[in-house]
Design an enzyme around this catalytic site. Structure first.
Site, PDB file in Angstrom:
ATOM      1  N   HIS A 202       3.396  -5.411  -4.415  1.00  0.00           N
ATOM      2  CA  HIS A 202       2.944  -4.223  -3.676  1.00  0.00           C
ATOM      3  C   HIS A 202       3.802  -3.880  -2.454  1.00  0.00           C
ATOM      4  CE1 HIS A 202       1.194  -7.196  -0.939  1.00  0.00           C
ATOM      5  NE2 HIS A 202       1.183  -6.239  -0.040  1.00  0.00           N
TER       6      HIS A 202
HETATM    7  C1  UD1 Z   1      -1.196  -2.995   3.247  1.00  0.00           C
HETATM    8  C2  UD1 Z   1      -0.438  -3.710   4.358  1.00  0.00           C
HETATM    9  C3  UD1 Z   1       0.223  -4.964   3.805  1.00  0.00           C
HETATM   10  C4  UD1 Z   1      -0.762  -5.830   3.064  1.00  0.00           C
HETATM   11  C5  UD1 Z   1      -1.458  -5.009   2.002  1.00  0.00           C
HETATM   12  C6  UD1 Z   1      -2.464  -5.826   1.240  1.00  0.00           C
HETATM   13  C7  UD1 Z   1       0.526  -2.236   6.110  1.00  0.00           C
HETATM   14  C8  UD1 Z   1       1.771  -1.667   6.654  1.00  0.00           C
HETATM   15  N1  UD1 Z   1       0.636  -2.872   4.927  1.00  0.00           N
HETATM   16  O1  UD1 Z   1      -0.243  -2.543   2.310  1.00  0.00           O
HETATM   17  O2  UD1 Z   1       0.789  -5.703   4.856  1.00  0.00           O
HETATM   18  O3  UD1 Z   1      -0.077  -6.909   2.464  1.00  0.00           O
HETATM   19  O4  UD1 Z   1      -2.114  -3.901   2.638  1.00  0.00           O
HETATM   20  O5  UD1 Z   1      -2.991  -5.108   0.175  1.00  0.00           O
HETATM   21  O6  UD1 Z   1      -0.519  -2.113   6.723  1.00  0.00           O
HETATM   22  N2  UD1 Z   1      -4.216   2.701  -2.083  1.00  0.00           N
HETATM   23  C9  UD1 Z   1      -5.276   3.069  -2.865  1.00  0.00           C
HETATM   24  N3  UD1 Z   1      -6.500   2.536  -2.594  1.00  0.00           N
HETATM   25  C10 UD1 Z   1      -6.701   1.641  -1.586  1.00  0.00           C
HETATM   26  C11 UD1 Z   1      -5.599   1.278  -0.781  1.00  0.00           C
HETATM   27  C12 UD1 Z   1      -4.378   1.801  -1.039  1.00  0.00           C
HETATM   28  O7  UD1 Z   1      -5.159   3.839  -3.795  1.00  0.00           O
HETATM   29  O8  UD1 Z   1      -7.843   1.170  -1.422  1.00  0.00           O
HETATM   30  C13 UD1 Z   1      -2.881   3.238  -2.402  1.00  0.00           C
HETATM   31  C14 UD1 Z   1      -2.548   4.544  -1.786  1.00  0.00           C
HETATM   32  O9  UD1 Z   1      -1.765   5.242  -2.693  1.00  0.00           O
HETATM   33  C15 UD1 Z   1      -1.686   4.167  -0.592  1.00  0.00           C
HETATM   34  C16 UD1 Z   1      -0.979   2.939  -1.083  1.00  0.00           C
HETATM   35  O10 UD1 Z   1      -1.897   2.303  -1.966  1.00  0.00           O
HETATM   36  O11 UD1 Z   1      -0.822   5.195  -0.256  1.00  0.00           O
HETATM   37  C17 UD1 Z   1      -0.580   2.005   0.007  1.00  0.00           C
HETATM   38  O12 UD1 Z   1      -1.705   1.590   0.795  1.00  0.00           O
HETATM   39  P1  UD1 Z   1      -1.520   1.148   2.319  1.00  0.00           P
HETATM   40  O13 UD1 Z   1      -2.818   0.754   2.888  1.00  0.00           O
HETATM   41  O14 UD1 Z   1      -0.756   2.168   3.054  1.00  0.00           O
HETATM   42  O15 UD1 Z   1      -0.600  -0.124   2.249  1.00  0.00           O
HETATM   43  P2  UD1 Z   1      -0.592  -1.366   1.276  1.00  0.00           P
HETATM   44  O16 UD1 Z   1       0.569  -1.203   0.383  1.00  0.00           O
HETATM   45  O17 UD1 Z   1      -1.923  -1.633   0.658  1.00  0.00           O
END
Ligand code: UD1
Length: 359
Positions: A202
C-alpha cells in the site's frame, strides 16, 4: 487526568486498543477522536469491534485527499474539539497524517502532546510517514519510544530529555491475539494452496507510480509460490485509476480483502511467510516467527533484519530469491518488549513525566 487520543488509520486502531485498556484500568478519563482518515468498515469499524475499543467520542469524517488537503482538513476540524476538551495530554500514535494533524492542533493550543511510537526513522525523506514522524517528535513534549534504536535516534536529534523507552504496544496486542486465534480457521479463500505467502502492498512508493505498481504486481504474480494479496483500498484505487489489472488469471496470485486483526494474525500463522511494504506487518511476521520479505529499500524496524527474519527487496528482480530463501533458524531476541508496553506508556502519562506548564 484527561487523555485525548487522536487516531484515524488502521495501524493506529491496533495501538489504541491496549492504550484504551491500560488508561481505563489506571483510572484516566480517555477521550477518543477519530479523524476518519480510514473510513471503510473493514479498515476501521472491525478493529474497534474485534479489539474491544470503546467507540470514538468524536468522529471528524475527514476521509481521503492529497497529503496537504487531508492533513489540513483534519487540523481545521481538530482545533475546536481540542479547544473544547482541553485534555491534560493529547496522545498521538505512529506516523500518519492524523498523527501530524493532532500534534499541530495541540501544540498551537498549548496542549501537552505525547507521541506513542516515537523515534522511528527510515531516513527516507520521500516518505510522507517520515515527515510526519520527524515533525511530530520535534513538536511533542513526551516521546514514548518502542525500541532502543528509536531512543538512539531521538538522542541524536537532541530529544533525549523528553524520551522514555516503554516498548512496543503492537507487541502487546499481537501476543494477546496470537494466543486466542486458530490458524486452521484463518479465512484463506478457496483455491489457495496449503503453502502460500501472505502479502500486502500500500505504500505510496509502490502504488503511486503506474510503472512501479505494474512491476510490483507482475513480480508477485511471477513468484514460484502462491501469494495471497490482501488488497488495501489504496492499492485497489490506484489500479483502477491507472487501468492496471489487479487479478492475474492463470498465475498463483490470489486477491482478497483487507482482514480484521485476529484474522490477519491467524493468516500469518498459517502462512509460509509474509511479503509486504507495511511497517506493522513486518513486525507482526517477526513476532509470529514467520520470514518476511519487504518491498522497500529501508525499514524502521531494523531489529527484524537480524538473523534474516526480514529481508529488504526493493529491486523486484531479487524478490523471488528473497521470498524462497530458506526459513531463518536464528534465535530471536525480544527487541520489541515483553507485551506490557501500554501499561508503561499509560503510567508515564498518569504518574511519570509531568505535563509541561502551559498558560
Ligand atoms: C495510511 C498512512 C500509512 C499507513 C496506512 C495504513 C499516511 C500518510 N499514510 O496510508 O502510513 O501505513 O495508512 O493503512 O497517513 N481508502 C479507502 N478507504 C479507506 C482508506 C483509504 O478507500 O478506508 C483509499 C482512498 O482511495 C485513499 C487511499 O486509500 O485515497 C489512501 O488512503 P490514505 O489514508 O490517504 O493513506 P493510506 O495509503 O491508507
Amino acid at each position: 487526568m484527561k487523555v485525548l487520543s487522536v487516531v484515524g488509520a488502521r495501524p493506529q486502531f491496533v495501538k489504541l486498543a491496549p492504550m484504551a485498556e491500560s488508561l481505563g484500568r489506571l483510572g484516566a478519563e480517555h477521550v477518543i477522536v477519530h479523524t476518519g482518515q480510514h473510513y471503510d468498515a473493514n479498515m476501521s469499524d472491525v478493529f474497534f469491534a474485534d479489539l474491544e475499543i470503546p467507540a470514538p467520542d468524536v468522529s471528524l469524517g475527514i476521509g481521503s485527499g492529497s497529503q496537504g488537503v487531508q492533513t489540513g482538513a483534519m487540523l481545521a476540524a481538530l482545533d475546536p474539539v481540542l479547544a473544547e476538551q482541553r485534555p491534560d495530554w493529547v496522545l498521538v500514535y505512529g506516523d500518519t497524517n492524523s498523527t501530524l494533524a493532532g500534534t499541530l492542533s495541540a501544540v498551537k493550543q498549548h496542549l501537552p502532546v505525547a507521541h506513542l511510537e516515537a523515534g522511528l526513522r527510515s531516513f527516507n525523506r520521500m516518505m510522507p510517514e517520515e515527515h510526519n514522524r520527524v515533525l511530530t517528535d520535534h513538536a511533542a513534549d513526551l516521546l514514548l519510544a518502542p525500541t532502543r534504536v528509536a531512543m538512539d535516534h531521538l538522542a541524536s536529534e537532541g530529544l533525549a530529555a523528553r524520551s522514555v523507552l516503554v516498548g512496543d504496544v503492537m507487541t502487546d496486542v499481537c501476543f494477546r491475539v496470537r494466543d486466542t486465534v486458530d490458524p486452521a480457521a484463518a479465512p484463506v479463500p478457496a483455491g489457495v494452496p496449503d503453502e502460500f505467502v501472505a502479502c500486502t502492498v500500500h505504500r505510496a512508493e509502490n502504488t503511486d507510480d503506474p510503472d512501479r505498481l505494474a512491476a510490483v504486481l507482475d513480480a508477485l504474480a511471477a513468484l514460484p509460490v502462491a501469494v495471497l494479496l490482501l488488497a488495501h483500498p489504496r492499492l485497489v484505487a490506484r489500479c483502477r485509476e491507472f487501468g492496471i489489472p489487479l487479478e492475474r488469471p492463470g498465475s498463483a496470485l490470489f486477491v482478497g480483502e483487507p482482514l480484521p486483526y485476529p484474522a490477519m494474525v491467524a493468516t500469518v500463522l498459517r502462512s509460509a511467510g509474509v511479503v509486504t511494504d507495511s511497517g506493522g506487518l513486518q513486525k507482526e511476521a517477526y513476532l509470529l516467527a514467520r520470514p518476511c520479505t519487504t518491498i522497500r529499500s529501508e525499514t524502521e524496524w531494523v531489529e527484524t533484519l537480524e538473523g534474516g527474519w526480514n529481508v529488504l527487496a526493493p529491486q523486484l528482480d531479487t524478490l523471488s530469491d528473497a521470498v524462497t530463501r530458506p526459513a531463518p533458524t536464528a534465535a530471536q531476541g525480544t527487541p520489541y518488549g515483553d507485551g506490557k508496553a501500554a501499561d508503561r506508556a499509560a503510567s508515564e502519562l498518569l504518574h511519570g513525566t509531568p505535563a509541561p506548564q502551559r498558560p
